[in-house]
Scaffold this motif. Sequence first.
Motif, short mmCIF file in Angstrom:
data_model
loop_
_atom_site.label_atom_id
_atom_site.label_comp_id
_atom_site.label_asym_id
_atom_site.label_seq_id
_atom_site.Cartn_x
_atom_site.Cartn_y
_atom_site.Cartn_z
N MET A 1 -6.05 7.10 14.20
CA MET A 1 -4.69 7.05 14.73
C MET A 1 -4.16 8.45 14.99
SD MET A 1 -2.99 4.15 12.27
CE MET A 1 -1.30 4.45 12.82
N GLN A 2 -4.40 9.33 14.02
CA GLN A 2 -3.90 10.71 14.18
C GLN A 2 -4.58 11.38 15.36
OE1 GLN A 2 -1.55 12.82 11.93
NE2 GLN A 2 -1.63 13.47 14.04
N SER B 1 -2.88 9.30 1.81
CA SER B 1 -3.54 9.00 3.08
C SER B 1 -5.01 9.41 3.03
CB SER B 1 -2.83 9.69 4.25
OG SER B 1 -2.84 11.09 4.09
N TYR C 1 -6.59 5.71 9.60
CA TYR C 1 -5.58 6.77 9.68
C TYR C 1 -6.05 7.95 10.53
CZ TYR C 1 -3.20 4.42 5.78
OH TYR C 1 -2.56 3.54 4.98
N SER D 1 0.67 4.15 1.27
CA SER D 1 0.86 4.84 2.55
C SER D 1 1.79 4.08 3.49
CB SER D 1 -0.49 5.08 3.24
OG SER D 1 -1.31 5.89 2.43
N ARG D 2 1.94 2.78 3.28
CA ARG D 2 2.88 2.02 4.10
C ARG D 2 4.28 2.00 3.48
NH1 ARG D 2 2.31 -2.12 7.82
NH2 ARG D 2 0.68 -0.74 8.57
N GLY E 1 -7.31 6.61 2.40
CA GLY E 1 -7.54 5.64 3.46
C GLY E 1 -6.67 4.42 3.40
N LYS E 2 -6.93 3.53 4.36
CA LYS E 2 -6.06 2.40 4.61
C LYS E 2 -6.44 1.16 3.81
CE LYS E 2 -4.69 -0.15 8.78
NZ LYS E 2 -5.11 -0.35 10.18
N SER E 3 -7.65 1.15 3.28
CA SER E 3 -8.09 -0.08 2.62
C SER E 3 -7.32 -0.27 1.31
CB SER E 3 -9.59 -0.05 2.39
OG SER E 3 -9.93 1.08 1.65
N LYS F 1 14.15 1.86 17.45
CA LYS F 1 13.57 0.52 17.54
C LYS F 1 14.59 -0.48 17.00
CE LYS F 1 8.63 1.25 17.53
NZ LYS F 1 7.35 0.68 17.10
N SER G 1 7.94 3.42 11.45
CA SER G 1 7.42 3.27 12.82
C SER G 1 8.16 4.16 13.83
CB SER G 1 7.46 1.80 13.26
OG SER G 1 8.79 1.35 13.36
N HIS H 1 0.87 -1.18 0.00
CA HIS H 1 0.00 0.00 0.00
C HIS H 1 0.91 1.23 0.00
CE1 HIS H 1 -2.82 3.05 1.36
NE2 HIS H 1 -3.82 2.19 1.30
N ALA I 1 3.84 9.91 16.96
CA ALA I 1 3.89 10.05 15.51
C ALA I 1 2.88 9.14 14.85
CB ALA I 1 5.28 9.70 15.01
N LEU I 2 2.53 9.50 13.62
CA LEU I 2 1.56 8.73 12.86
C LEU I 2 2.30 7.78 11.93
CD1 LEU I 2 -1.25 8.11 12.22
CD2 LEU I 2 -1.39 10.11 10.78
N ALA I 3 2.29 6.51 12.28
CA ALA I 3 2.96 5.51 11.45
C ALA I 3 1.94 4.81 10.57
CB ALA I 3 3.67 4.49 12.34
N PHE I 4 1.73 5.35 9.39
CA PHE I 4 0.71 4.77 8.49
C PHE I 4 0.90 3.26 8.37
CE2 PHE I 4 0.55 9.09 6.35
CZ PHE I 4 -0.66 9.42 6.92
N MET J 1 -4.60 15.14 7.28
CA MET J 1 -4.83 14.36 8.49
C MET J 1 -5.05 15.26 9.71
SD MET J 1 -4.71 11.43 7.20
CE MET J 1 -5.01 10.57 8.73
N ARG K 1 0.63 -0.24 15.03
CA ARG K 1 1.22 0.97 14.44
C ARG K 1 1.00 2.20 15.32
NH1 ARG K 1 4.78 -0.33 10.66
NH2 ARG K 1 4.58 1.70 9.69
N LEU K 2 0.15 2.08 16.36
CA LEU K 2 -0.07 3.24 17.23
C LEU K 2 1.17 3.53 18.07
CD1 LEU K 2 -3.68 3.17 18.60
CD2 LEU K 2 -2.54 5.07 17.51
#
Lengths: 343, 343, 343, 343
Positions: free
Chosen positions: D14-15, D180, D11, A193-194, D183-185, B291, B283, A191, B340-343, D312, D48-49
């Motif tokens: 998370m933000q 972003s 996303y 965004s990743r 979205g994440k899908s 990390k 991350s 993806h 931080a926002l780690a997509f 975001m 990822r958080l």
Amino acid sequence: MNAAITGVTGYAGMQLYALLQEHPEVETINVYQHDLDDAIPLVDLNPRLNLPHPQLAYPYDSQEIMANNDLIFLATPAGVAINLAEPFLKAHFPVIDLSGDFRLKDPAEYEKWYHLSPAKEADLQNAYYGLADIYENPGASYIANPGCYATATLLGLAPAVMGDLIDPDSIVVDAKSGLSGAGKSLSSSSHFSRSNENLQIYKANQHKHIPEILAELSKWNPKVQHLQFMTTLVPIDRGIMATIYAKVKPGIDEMAILNYYHDLYDEDPFVQICDDYLPDIKSVIGTNNCKIGLTFNPVTGYLTIDSVIDNMLKGAAGQAIQNMNQLLNYPVTAGLELTALAF
Amino acid sequence: MNAAITGVTGYAGMQLYALLQEHPEVETINVYQHDLDDAIPLVDLNPRLNLPHPQLAYPYDSQEIMANNDLIFLATPAGVAINLAEPFLKAHFPVIDLSGDFRLKDPAEYEKWYHLSPAKEADLQNAYYGLADIYENPGASYIANPGCYATATLLGLAPAVMGDLIDPDSIVVDAKSGLSGAGKSLSSSSHFSRSNENLQIYKANQHKHIPEILAELSKWNPKVQHLQFMTTLVPIDRGIMATIYAKVKPGIDEMAILNYYHDLYDEDPFVQICDDYLPDIKSVIGTNNCKIGLTFNPVTGYLTIDSVIDNMLKGAAGQAIQNMNQLLNYPVTAGLELTALAF
Amino acid sequence: MNAAITGVTGYAGMQLYALLQEHPEVETINVYQHDLDDAIPLVDLNPRLNLPHPQLAYPYDSQEIMANNDLIFLATPAGVAINLAEPFLKAHFPVIDLSGDFRLKDPAEYEKWYHLSPAKEADLQNAYYGLADIYENPGASYIANPGCYATATLLGLAPAVMGDLIDPDSIVVDAKSGLSGAGKSLSSSSHFSRSNENLQIYKANQHKHIPEILAELSKWNPKVQHLQFMTTLVPIDRGIMATIYAKVKPGIDEMAILNYYHDLYDEDPFVQICDDYLPDIKSVIGTNNCKIGLTFNPVTGYLTIDSVIDNMLKGAAGQAIQNMNQLLNYPVTAGLELTALAF
Amino acid sequence: MNAAITGVTGYAGMQLYALLQEHPEVETINVYQHDLDDAIPLVDLNPRLNLPHPQLAYPYDSQEIMANNDLIFLATPAGVAINLAEPFLKAHFPVIDLSGDFRLKDPAEYEKWYHLSPAKEADLQNAYYGLADIYENPGASYIANPGCYATATLLGLAPAVMGDLIDPDSIVVDAKSGLSGAGKSLSSSSHFSRSNENLQIYKANQHKHIPEILAELSKWNPKVQHLQFMTTLVPIDRGIMATIYAKVKPGIDEMAILNYYHDLYDEDPFVQICDDYLPDIKSVIGTNNCKIGLTFNPVTGYLTIDSVIDNMLKGAAGQAIQNMNQLLNYPVTAGLELTALAF
């Protein structure tokens, strides 16, 4: 000649199709797909192929393929070619298989690394590992086209391993690949965004290309018994850089190493040894070339080998064409005189 | 407290300014620049700082700096801090120097790697190498903030080297960095058209961070006498991944290694050991974290250590704040609780 | 034929060289550069050209160029061709000039937009604006190859403007370009750390391509007297997307519009009208194609025209080859049958 | 205060979580998810958080949510909030809904643009459109947080439309967004190999944010009856640039326009008018700011408005915090004093 392809919706199949369109010896390209009941326009099967003229894709039928073509390219996912190979092997019909299904000689190895049922051992023995810049095809009709990482790593290591220049226990390969190497299927790691603005190590010590690399290295030099090999996804479309580290044996100097590399590759139109710099990926993108740079560190005793290729060309479709040229006795560079723009 | 900065037009200085703005203990940030004759609005000096309110930047004057501030950050290019340090050292005025000028103890080493005239040996001896997640400042006033690559590599290797877990002759570091690590100055390798969609190895065996890494490693374990270290530019804005390879000593098992890593870092809010995966760069971006993931390959005997940081934070401005917190006895995470926002 | 080039160190010159290498009618490519006193290996002049075989670059000499070549390509920065053109114009020697120096007919216009001294008015009148998908060269020997933005915009607008389908006062062009369009020279806006992960509007209402676009539009339809045109840098290597908005005149329906577009372009091998989707940039990269998609909004009355090209090919070197093919009566697609991989 | 969230795997969620962690007024963040039967560690729900400390995620239960929290954020996909809203609306319990479910007043409009069953009209009437830089919450408890594109477009157009400065029939918005926003899908258009090095127009004339933009514009100025609005995906992680074109009414000069913009926004800490340049996206990334640049073209009569935000933050979670601050009477910038590094 007429060339058949199956798997033209994947990246490697698309790249292959594009190369065949420009190949001076290829008259017709016939596309066959399993998921078709009837012929449909190829553009409907894969609009991204960008075809100027209408052309059809046909249902897959091995007899019809052999009747109408001189060779078939299998650009299918792992596990598929195993089920397609039999009729071609029996008929000694030329096959270039871009998948990993026939690269390993030992069915148990295949099962271990691919987690799939292997081909029959006899069939595996009849397949030929087509590392085209190193080997001449001895007449085999079923060619297992090497993996992308395997190609970059093997071409980078060949002179050092064949010449017994390095400590066989010290080889470390840090290989980086663009996302096209991960294929077209959707996954969270591909993806945007990743993967964008990211580096992701994946399949640590478990990449499928490890056994095929080791098989060749140990054939070239039985002292090589294992290989530390790691793969990292980098946010680019195409390209592989294999950065290879190994300790040079005592008494071997830098000039001797360079000579070995030049000796092996200077006649090869597709491999360039960069004497005084380490090549970047962009300098090979769009070509069938492998560029290799070497640097020796006298403080640590390590040789660093920087081997770069375009994974879609030298690492897949380009080498497949090279293999076709060998098999059918076409000029080695036919269809592969690609000039690329390296900004 | 009042904090002074010089070098606020570079990336590290900008990042530092941003962190100081949020730091709970910092009342005023005073910016001083050599190229100023008179005070000018800071926004005119660096519009990218995005300042909401007018604020001035002042001509550089060490006496005035010491009179009005409690500490100064030097975010200057290599070679500049050497000429600024003297008055602060004499006065024992707190300095956090983000450049490499005072990281090496031996003037000859500095000259060899930096190709610049070194600071005086006595001054170098008085500077303290502020690897904040490993050392406690013993009271030194002049802190040499570690390099970005050095931080990722040293944190990744510390438990293995301190614990004598690995063959000291087998360490290979393949370090990758985003372009911000190469700084703001224009060059062909940082031109978008060259660096985008590309990987570029640079400064092979000659990166300035090699001697500072080796100095610490050999302090921790005198058996470590050299280090194979290579750097590659990757097309991302921020982040470093140091992929570290080393052979594990016979008799050491994976669990023992993990325990060493947990023992060293479990109390540290900024270093996380990832037990069962190898962390990606994304991350840690936007945080002061390092990390570390570990994977042992029983076939090759190699341990792979994956150490990731944000080069602008843990690798520069974040660690500088950590060092300030240590020096002035603030809570260790003050100003560094970054989510931080780690997509 | 023998083709001469000057300017082979820039992106457009490199791309042109690559295309000429594959062109079936081109026997020799001779490179001439002003900054040379003696012939040097071309690979030393530009290592990024990736040349397999040694070849020389020669000092620039117009007489020698005309003696040994059939045509010259000028791939020089703005202001240079003005000083090179005279001898060729006098001798009616074929020139394809990729710069903007001879695109405008009025010297005052050139001075206003380029901030440089213009060519003589008589010479400007003799130059021919080679928008190759619209015009047939009437026999002119000096061809001003159109600008990249101009090509995408003009091909996108041609049927609508020629057919008087849109309100001439309502045209808005929002054009986006990859960084190669900004050239090879270093600048803060093309530094990776600035341009990556960013969008930057530049030269608002002042882009040099505005007058050449307007000149053609008003020739096609005198009602078009101005044009709202804006350019944005996007973080990609290659490609232009011109998103064009204009109000459709009362009484014109969508089918009529589509018919106009098909009528103009259906015979052209390089322009494709996408009936039911808006093409992405990637679908043309690596080709000399322009893809055009159209969508009509019945609520607002606006037509949106999405015109995409590869700025280095259709927008520069590809169109230059098209112009050469026209001028020398080669097949229109000679050297331009490029098949690209559109992931 | 205690804040509840549902939707923390997306996303925006998370933000939001990241912002709440730093918010000075927030004591506890409680996460609730529908797909849970029992409480589980939040880190397991979303690794990822990047949470430093263990914390639980709970099964979704509206009564428990209201009992233990002061407010809930719904960061759920379209269609979900409709089924969650009822108990909160009945109890006048504060809700900030980041989805589009309650942004439109007319159920038929929702159905038309979202292709989903709408909420009840009475409930829609009770929801408040929280465009926080323009409106003061009149006391509504259910806040529909605006869409990302809507925010950039509305803030960019507000002074021009409220002040009746532009021809209401001439507004064209060319909006570009990073991935972003999609979205994440997983989808083919967000696969790295498709979206990287590409521009993709999507949802032409059909983007869900069109009706909410038009609703506000026509409220501000009934002459605005439609809006030409187009969206393009650009290969960046974060950020929206809305490039807005509109014809200035006769008699309105550039200075008058600038004055209107300054009058509306000069007291707002989150909107900056750039007097003499057009802002790039990078200058707002990581902040809750909207930067607006203006340029008037006297030749065409068009005003170009360049409005940039971080999708975001200002376009989702940042504005949600702004709305919380308004609702609970916290300082307007609480938790939003974000300083970002604009390379």
